[in-house]
Write an enzyme that holds these catalytic residues in place. Structure first.
Site, PDB file in Angstrom:
ATOM      1  N   GLU A 177      -7.559  -7.429  -2.597  1.00 62.38           N
ATOM      2  CA  GLU A 177      -8.055  -7.089  -1.515  1.00 62.38           C
ATOM      3  C   GLU A 177      -9.147  -7.909  -0.521  1.00 62.38           C
ATOM      4  OE1 GLU A 177      -6.776  -4.236   0.507  1.00 62.38           O
ATOM      5  OE2 GLU A 177      -6.618  -3.649  -1.466  1.00 62.38           O
TER       6      GLU A 177
ATOM      7  N   THR B 237       0.844  -1.204   0.044  1.00 65.11           N
ATOM      8  CA  THR B 237       0.100  -0.155  -0.011  1.00 65.11           C
ATOM      9  C   THR B 237       0.814   1.170   0.110  1.00 65.11           C
ATOM     10  OG1 THR B 237      -1.642  -1.403   1.188  1.00 65.11           O
ATOM     11  CG2 THR B 237      -2.088   1.119   1.418  1.00 65.11           C
TER      12      THR B 237
HETATM   13  N1  GLU Z   1      -5.373  -4.478   2.815  1.00 59.13           N
HETATM   14  C1  GLU Z   1      -4.855  -3.462   3.886  1.00 59.13           C
HETATM   15  C2  GLU Z   1      -6.102  -2.742   4.350  1.00 59.13           C
HETATM   16  O1  GLU Z   1      -6.814  -2.218   3.885  1.00 59.13           O
HETATM   17  C3  GLU Z   1      -3.820  -2.502   3.223  1.00 59.13           C
HETATM   18  C4  GLU Z   1      -2.816  -3.341   2.609  1.00 59.13           C
HETATM   19  C5  GLU Z   1      -1.526  -2.780   3.275  1.00 59.13           C
HETATM   20  O2  GLU Z   1      -1.411  -1.627   3.921  1.00 59.13           O
HETATM   21  O3  GLU Z   1      -0.511  -3.641   2.995  1.00 59.13           O
HETATM   22  O4  GLU Z   1      -6.182  -2.749   5.603  1.00 59.13           O
END
Ligand code: GLU
Length: 607
Positions: A454, A415
């Site tokens: 996701e 992210t």
């Molecule tokens: N999938 C994570 C979330 O939405 C974010 C992924 C990440 O920061 O690596 O919390």
């Protein structure tokens, strides 16, 4: 991008280029590519902080040309889709928070990816074995964990609500960077190598990110003409060209029939996403979460992210203690215990509010935080996991107890995040993602971007009482925590980070460092991190363990060094922040070293 000197990179680029249509980097003075990175910048007239110098430069240019923070954020986000393609892009989603200087209010957009309408409760069970798919490799590299992307719609919605330029205008800097290329740094090469096996399984991904069968060399120029063409199409035809028509069909087809190489042995479960699911996607305008912490109004992202409720509840718990008057060890002990308690409640109560009744008000009630704080023993770490609290029955009076519940945490650490402000005092804090570094690993053939994975943020095993159970059309629970703090109605600090569920503790720890431990914002970002997410061991950066481990083990805290099976990095987060100084200047801050260091810029420097 790392601290490579410009000319050095240009020379290396010239040597390394084997690409036919690639632009060879010219001498430093003439080459608009950004390789220099400064983690702090102070001044006036607007500021931006991202992980990447090309993205920060794109946003800065928009600010300089009279655009506002939202215009700049979209331009920078689109550029991150080029330069940080393993962490963000139009194949993913995110959460956008905005402080409007005119109305002095914080508003948000939920651009989370969404489960297809035909997603079954047992989607993560392997029909061949009747058992859950392994998280790796089956689930992470699959069609079944791709959610309908929300990022392009988020950009459009943000521009519609608060921007001053068109979608096409905002995409221009990114198109330039995609065509011209950026200088590959060690982080990009390493992230590519970390994903090499699965990228190689998809010809559409391998031909883009593994040219000649290897990850691009450090110092070479990486261009993405396919993405430039996709952005051009969106600039011309608008986001309907993403959510309907040939591209939507191709996305659905990629999910349903993952474009595997015929020789790969990688199992890649298919997903059910259809073009109709894509056409039905929409972002959601949400009210922010709010708590008051030591006089600051802290606004965050409401569910479907757990960021705002979990950071907010932790702050309400910490608000009960005079942390500034404590030793480092005592204060850190309280920080770790508070987040464990808030994570217990996150696990029990938080999911997509369109599907479950999330008690957001109770979770953020100072009285609830006060009652939860009773569980903190000032000298001993509680046995983890700690039990969730009872949101239906609390009065701020100790004690309270319930049965412990364990939580499996499979979120990944990828992210990207940005903080932007403009000359009018508007502020954007925006976290965008494709889930793990490299997302699903699948590039939509010929389109230049990777689809997210996701939906792995749903609980893997279905339970009707789990707020984060899989349901068709639902948004998986996120930890994304874009946070804007106001003092007397004016911005004081905006911050956010990647890092899966450690996002919550990174944001929390930085607020705690800044407000309670007397650190400046750059110091608060740089300080070593530890993350207690209601697990037996505290995940901590090696520097944290070296510095505080021996002081905290007497309380009963047990440490486990950070780093995961997917990446070679032992870092927690890659944060960006902007602080609004009392003298009217803004201080943009990025990571000094994590993920190769970030890039902070201001329109008019005034150090
Ligand atoms: N999938 C994570 C979330 O939405 C974010 C992924 C990440 O920061 O690596 O919390």
């Amino acid at each position: 991008m790392s601290t490579f000197r410009h000319q050095l990179a240009a020379v290396a680029a010239t040597l390394a280029l084997g690409v036919t249509s690639a632009v060879v980097a010219s001498p430093a003075s003439a080459d608009p590519r950004q390789t220099e990175k400064t983690p702090t910048a102070v001044g006036y007239g607007g500021a931006i902080s991202t992980v990447d110098p090309d993205a920060s430069a794109a946003g800065l240019e928009v600010l300089r040309n009279g655009g506002n923070a939202v215009d700049a954020a979209v331009a920078a986000a689109a550029t991150l889709g080029v330069t940080e393609p393993y962490s963000s892009g139009i194949g993913g989603g995110g959460f956008f928070t905005f402080y409007d200087a005119k109305t002095r209010t914080v508003q948000t957009i939920d651009g989370r990816e969404t489960a297809p309408s035909a997603m079954r409760h047992d989607a993560f069970i392997d029909p061949a074995t009747g058992k859950p798919y392994n998280f790796t490799p089956q689930l992470v590299t699959s069609g079944v964990s791709v959610g309908v992307p929300g990022t392009a719609a988020t950009w459009q919605r943000a521009l519609d609500r608060w921007g001053t330029v068109s979608f096409g205008e905002a995409l221009k800097p990114a198109i330039k960077v995609a065509d011209r290329g950026f200088v590959v740094d060690p982080t990009f090469r390493q992230q590519t190598l970390d994903n090499k096996a699965r990228f190689a399984a998809f010809p559409s991904t391998a031909s883009l990110f593994l040219p000649g069968g290897d990850a691009p060399q450090v110092g070479s120029i990486f261009q993405n003409h396919d993405l430039a063409a996709t952005y051009r199409m969106l600039a011309k035809d608008g986001i309907k060209a993403f959510y309907s028509g040939p591209l939507a069909d191709e996305i659905a087809n990629t999910v349903q029939n993952p474009p595997k190489s015929p020789t790969t042995t990688l199992p890649v479960p298919r997903g059910s996403m259809t073009a109709t699911d894509i056409a039905n996607y929409s972002t959601i305008d949400r009210d922010p979460t709010h708590v008051n912490y030591r006089g600051y109004d802290v606004y965050g992202m409401a569910p479907a992210s757990s960021g705002g409720t979990t950071v907010g509840e932790s702050l309400n718990i910490l608000d009960q203690f005079n942390l500034a008057g404590m030793s480092d060890a005592d204060a850190l002990h309280h920080y770790l215990e508070a987040s464990a308690l808030a994570f217990a409640d996150r696990g029990k109560y938080v999911g997509d509010p369109g599907f479950v009744n999330v008690p957001t008000k109770a979770l953020l009630d100072p009285l609830f935080g006060k009652q939860r704080s009773c569980s903190i023993d000032p000298t001993h770490a509680a046995t983890k996991p700690v039990a969730p609290g009872d949101v239906t029955n609390y009065n701020g009076v100790c004690p309270m107890a319930a049965a412990p519940a364990a939580e499996r945490d499979t979120e990944n650490i990828s992210t990207t995040n940005m903080t932007v402000t403009d000359r009018w005092g508007n502020v954007v804090e925006y976290t965008l993602t494709i889930e793990q570094t490299g997302g699903s690993g699948m590039v939509v053939p010929g389109r230049g971007f990777i689809l997210n994975n996701e939906l792995t943020d749903f609980s893997a095993v279905y339970s009707p009482t789990d707020p984060n159970r899989i349901d068709p059309g639902k948004r998986p629970r996120s930890s994304i925590s874009p946070t804007i703090m106001l003092q007397d109605g004016k911005p004081f600090l905006a911050l956010g980070s990647p890092g899966g569920s450690t996002i919550i503790t990174t944001v929390l720890q930085t607020i705690f460092n800044r407000i309670d431990r007397g650190m400046t914002t750059p110091e608060a970002l740089a300080a070593p991190r530890a993350s207690q997410r209601n697990t037996a061991k505290v995940t901590a950066e090696p520097d944290f363990i070296a510095k505080y481990g021996s002081q905290l083990t007497p309380y009963g805290h047990v440490f486990q060094p950070s780093g995961d099976a997917f990446t070679s990095a032992a870092e927690i987060g890659a944060e960006t922040a902007i602080e609004f100084l009392p003298d009217g200047r803004t201080l943009a801050a990025a990571e000094p070293t994590r993920r190769g260091g970030g890039s902070a810029m201001v329109v008019q420097p005034s150090p």
